[in-house]
Design a protein around this motif. Structure first.
Motif, PDB file in Angstrom:
ATOM      1  N   PRO A 127       0.842  -1.191   0.000  1.00 52.78           N
ATOM      2  CA  PRO A 127       0.000   0.000   0.000  1.00 52.78           C
ATOM      3  C   PRO A 127       0.880   1.245   0.000  1.00 52.78           C
ATOM      4  O   PRO A 127       1.981   1.244   0.546  1.00 52.78           O
ATOM      5  N   HIS A 128       0.420   2.276  -0.627  1.00 53.28           N
ATOM      6  CA  HIS A 128       1.203   3.506  -0.738  1.00 53.28           C
ATOM      7  C   HIS A 128       0.340   4.677  -0.290  1.00 53.28           C
ATOM      8  O   HIS A 128      -0.672   4.982  -0.918  1.00 53.28           O
ATOM      9  N   PRO A 129       0.713   5.337   0.797  1.00 52.58           N
ATOM     10  CA  PRO A 129      -0.083   6.486   1.256  1.00 52.58           C
ATOM     11  C   PRO A 129      -0.109   7.587   0.195  1.00 52.58           C
ATOM     12  O   PRO A 129       0.845   7.764  -0.551  1.00 52.58           O
ATOM     13  N   LEU A 130      -1.207   8.304   0.145  1.00 52.56           N
ATOM     14  CA  LEU A 130      -1.305   9.421  -0.781  1.00 52.56           C
ATOM     15  C   LEU A 130      -0.235  10.455  -0.487  1.00 52.56           C
ATOM     16  O   LEU A 130       0.112  10.689   0.670  1.00 52.56           O
ATOM     17  N   TYR A 131       0.255  11.084  -1.516  1.00 53.20           N
ATOM     18  CA  TYR A 131       1.210  12.189  -1.400  1.00 53.20           C
ATOM     19  C   TYR A 131       2.393  11.833  -0.509  1.00 53.20           C
ATOM     20  O   TYR A 131       2.738  12.563   0.404  1.00 53.20           O
ATOM     21  N   SER A 132       3.000  10.727  -0.751  1.00 54.50           N
ATOM     22  CA  SER A 132       4.107  10.286   0.081  1.00 54.50           C
ATOM     23  C   SER A 132       5.359  10.037  -0.760  1.00 54.50           C
ATOM     24  O   SER A 132       5.699   8.895  -1.051  1.00 54.50           O
ATOM     25  N   PRO A 133       6.089  11.092  -1.131  1.00 52.60           N
ATOM     26  CA  PRO A 133       7.299  10.891  -1.915  1.00 52.60           C
ATOM     27  C   PRO A 133       8.396  10.178  -1.131  1.00 52.60           C
ATOM     28  O   PRO A 133       9.362   9.705  -1.703  1.00 52.60           O
ATOM     29  N   ASP A 134       8.239  10.102   0.189  1.00 52.24           N
ATOM     30  CA  ASP A 134       9.227   9.410   1.006  1.00 52.24           C
ATOM     31  C   ASP A 134       9.264   7.916   0.696  1.00 52.24           C
ATOM     32  O   ASP A 134      10.210   7.238   1.052  1.00 52.24           O
ATOM     33  N   LEU A 135       8.224   7.407   0.061  1.00 51.45           N
ATOM     34  CA  LEU A 135       8.149   5.973  -0.205  1.00 51.45           C
ATOM     35  C   LEU A 135       8.297   5.611  -1.665  1.00 51.45           C
ATOM     36  O   LEU A 135       8.255   4.453  -2.017  1.00 51.45           O
ATOM     37  N   ALA A 136       8.453   6.590  -2.512  1.00 49.47           N
ATOM     38  CA  ALA A 136       8.588   6.298  -3.940  1.00 49.47           C
ATOM     39  C   ALA A 136      10.064   6.281  -4.305  1.00 49.47           C
ATOM     40  O   ALA A 136      10.718   7.316  -4.261  1.00 49.47           O
ATOM     41  N   PRO A 137      10.623   5.104  -4.641  1.00 57.45           N
ATOM     42  CA  PRO A 137      12.044   5.046  -4.976  1.00 57.45           C
ATOM     43  C   PRO A 137      12.436   6.028  -6.070  1.00 57.45           C
ATOM     44  O   PRO A 137      13.531   6.572  -6.062  1.00 57.45           O
ATOM     45  N   SER A 138      11.506   6.300  -6.986  1.00 59.07           N
ATOM     46  CA  SER A 138      11.832   7.267  -8.039  1.00 59.07           C
ATOM     47  C   SER A 138      12.055   8.652  -7.440  1.00 59.07           C
ATOM     48  O   SER A 138      12.912   9.401  -7.899  1.00 59.07           O
ATOM     49  N   ASP A 139      11.309   9.006  -6.403  1.00 56.76           N
ATOM     50  CA  ASP A 139      11.454  10.336  -5.796  1.00 56.76           C
ATOM     51  C   ASP A 139      12.670  10.435  -4.886  1.00 56.76           C
ATOM     52  O   ASP A 139      13.448  11.367  -4.975  1.00 56.76           O
ATOM     53  N   TYR A 140      12.823   9.484  -3.962  1.00 58.70           N
ATOM     54  CA  TYR A 140      13.895   9.641  -2.977  1.00 58.70           C
ATOM     55  C   TYR A 140      15.241   9.108  -3.457  1.00 58.70           C
ATOM     56  O   TYR A 140      16.269   9.461  -2.896  1.00 58.70           O
ATOM     57  N   HIS A 141      15.272   8.282  -4.465  1.00 51.62           N
ATOM     58  CA  HIS A 141      16.550   7.703  -4.893  1.00 51.62           C
ATOM     59  C   HIS A 141      16.929   8.158  -6.299  1.00 51.62           C
ATOM     60  O   HIS A 141      17.947   8.816  -6.494  1.00 51.62           O
ATOM     61  N   LEU A 142      16.100   7.841  -7.256  1.00 56.55           N
ATOM     62  CA  LEU A 142      16.416   8.121  -8.651  1.00 56.55           C
ATOM     63  C   LEU A 142      16.477   9.618  -8.936  1.00 56.55           C
ATOM     64  O   LEU A 142      17.494  10.138  -9.386  1.00 56.55           O
ATOM     65  N   PHE A 143      15.387  10.338  -8.666  1.00 60.54           N
ATOM     66  CA  PHE A 143      15.343  11.754  -9.031  1.00 60.54           C
ATOM     67  C   PHE A 143      16.271  12.607  -8.168  1.00 60.54           C
ATOM     68  O   PHE A 143      16.809  13.603  -8.638  1.00 60.54           O
ATOM     69  N   ARG A 144      16.444  12.216  -6.919  1.00 60.94           N
ATOM     70  CA  ARG A 144      17.372  12.973  -6.072  1.00 60.94           C
ATOM     71  C   ARG A 144      18.790  12.872  -6.630  1.00 60.94           C
ATOM     72  O   ARG A 144      19.504  13.855  -6.729  1.00 60.94           O
ATOM     73  N   SER A 145      19.190  11.672  -7.005  1.00 60.24           N
ATOM     74  CA  SER A 145      20.517  11.479  -7.584  1.00 60.24           C
ATOM     75  C   SER A 145      20.622  12.213  -8.925  1.00 60.24           C
ATOM     76  O   SER A 145      21.638  12.849  -9.212  1.00 60.24           O
ATOM     77  N   MET A 146      19.572  12.118  -9.721  1.00 67.31           N
ATOM     78  CA  MET A 146      19.571  12.794 -11.008  1.00 67.31           C
ATOM     79  C   MET A 146      19.669  14.310 -10.827  1.00 67.31           C
ATOM     80  O   MET A 146      20.359  14.993 -11.594  1.00 67.31           O
ATOM     81  N   ALA A 147      19.013  14.841  -9.817  1.00 67.58           N
ATOM     82  CA  ALA A 147      19.041  16.290  -9.562  1.00 67.58           C
ATOM     83  C   ALA A 147      20.460  16.770  -9.296  1.00 67.58           C
ATOM     84  O   ALA A 147      20.850  17.864  -9.729  1.00 67.58           O
ATOM     85  N   HIS A 148      21.254  15.964  -8.597  1.00 66.71           N
ATOM     86  CA  HIS A 148      22.650  16.339  -8.338  1.00 66.71           C
ATOM     87  C   HIS A 148      23.420  16.455  -9.653  1.00 66.71           C
ATOM     88  O   HIS A 148      24.216  17.373  -9.829  1.00 66.71           O
ATOM     89  N   GLY A 149      23.180  15.535 -10.568  1.00 67.69           N
ATOM     90  CA  GLY A 149      23.856  15.575 -11.862  1.00 67.69           C
ATOM     91  C   GLY A 149      23.385  16.723 -12.746  1.00 67.69           C
ATOM     92  O   GLY A 149      24.115  17.203 -13.604  1.00 67.69           O
ATOM     93  N   LEU A 150      22.176  17.177 -12.501  1.00 65.05           N
ATOM     94  CA  LEU A 150      21.609  18.262 -13.303  1.00 65.05           C
ATOM     95  C   LEU A 150      21.970  19.653 -12.794  1.00 65.05           C
ATOM     96  O   LEU A 150      21.689  20.647 -13.463  1.00 65.05           O
ATOM     97  N   ALA A 151      22.583  19.713 -11.626  1.00 67.87           N
ATOM     98  CA  ALA A 151      22.800  20.996 -10.946  1.00 67.87           C
ATOM     99  C   ALA A 151      23.371  22.092 -11.846  1.00 67.87           C
ATOM    100  O   ALA A 151      22.900  23.221 -11.824  1.00 67.87           O
ATOM    101  N   ASP A 152      24.368  21.817 -12.629  1.00 66.63           N
ATOM    102  CA  ASP A 152      25.000  22.854 -13.454  1.00 66.63           C
ATOM    103  C   ASP A 152      24.736  22.678 -14.942  1.00 66.63           C
ATOM    104  O   ASP A 152      25.459  23.231 -15.763  1.00 66.63           O
ATOM    105  N   GLN A 153      23.719  21.945 -15.287  1.00 70.38           N
ATOM    106  CA  GLN A 153      23.426  21.673 -16.691  1.00 70.38           C
ATOM    107  C   GLN A 153      22.527  22.765 -17.278  1.00 70.38           C
ATOM    108  O   GLN A 153      21.649  23.287 -16.595  1.00 70.38           O
ATOM    109  N   HIS A 154      22.752  23.089 -18.524  1.00 65.57           N
ATOM    110  CA  HIS A 154      21.900  24.018 -19.276  1.00 65.57           C
ATOM    111  C   HIS A 154      21.678  23.402 -20.640  1.00 65.57           C
ATOM    112  O   HIS A 154      22.629  23.113 -21.360  1.00 65.57           O
ATOM    113  N   PHE A 155      20.430  23.200 -20.982  1.00 70.20           N
ATOM    114  CA  PHE A 155      20.096  22.543 -22.239  1.00 70.20           C
ATOM    115  C   PHE A 155      19.477  23.530 -23.214  1.00 70.20           C
ATOM    116  O   PHE A 155      18.750  24.438 -22.812  1.00 70.20           O
TER     117      PHE A 155
END
Length: 123
Positions: free
Chosen positions: A49-77
């Motif tokens: 079960p997944h509580p509503l509005y709970s990014p703390d439990l979505a691996p994409s939010d707390y693991h994947l996108f957080r790591s991706m955000a670090h790599g995107l920090a100085d990027q300009h497309f």
């Protein structure tokens, strides 16, 4: 049947293991529709079960996108193609262990959510 076939094709090790497949997805309508729930029951898939509005439990939010955000920090497309190429390259640069860590930390994160009574918390 497509889900079962896709898992067998993409993860052949599940056929050899006796571990059961456990799914976690959010509570969007397509995921909680009766037909989907019934189908997953016929496959004997456990759905966490997944509580509503709970990014703390979505691996994409707390693991994947957080790591991706670090790599995107100085990027300009300048174009969509540059963004797509960067994302493709970034995902390809990650080994299997990176993605497995995101999934394996779920039980610990569940404990934190329960301990914080469902409130958001800092990782």
């Amino acid at each position: 049947m497509r889900l079962s076939r896709a898992l067998k094709d993409k993860r052949p090790q599940y056929n050899k293991r006796h571990d059961k497949v456990i799914l976690q997805h959010d509570n969007t309508r397509p995921h909680v529709a009766k037909v989907v729930k019934t189908y997953l029951e016929t496959l004997k898939r456990e759905v966490l079960p997944h509580p509503l509005y709970s990014p703390d439990l979505a691996p994409s939010d707390y693991h994947l996108f957080r790591s991706m955000a670090h790599g995107l920090a100085d990027q300009h497309f300048q174009s969509y193609e540059e963004v797509k190429n960067w994302i493709d390259s970034w995902i390809t640069s990650k080994d299997d262990q990176f993605f497995q860590r995101g999934i394996r930390t779920l039980p610990e994160r569940w404990e934190k959510v329960v301990a914080s009574d469902g409130q958001y918390f800092e990782s």
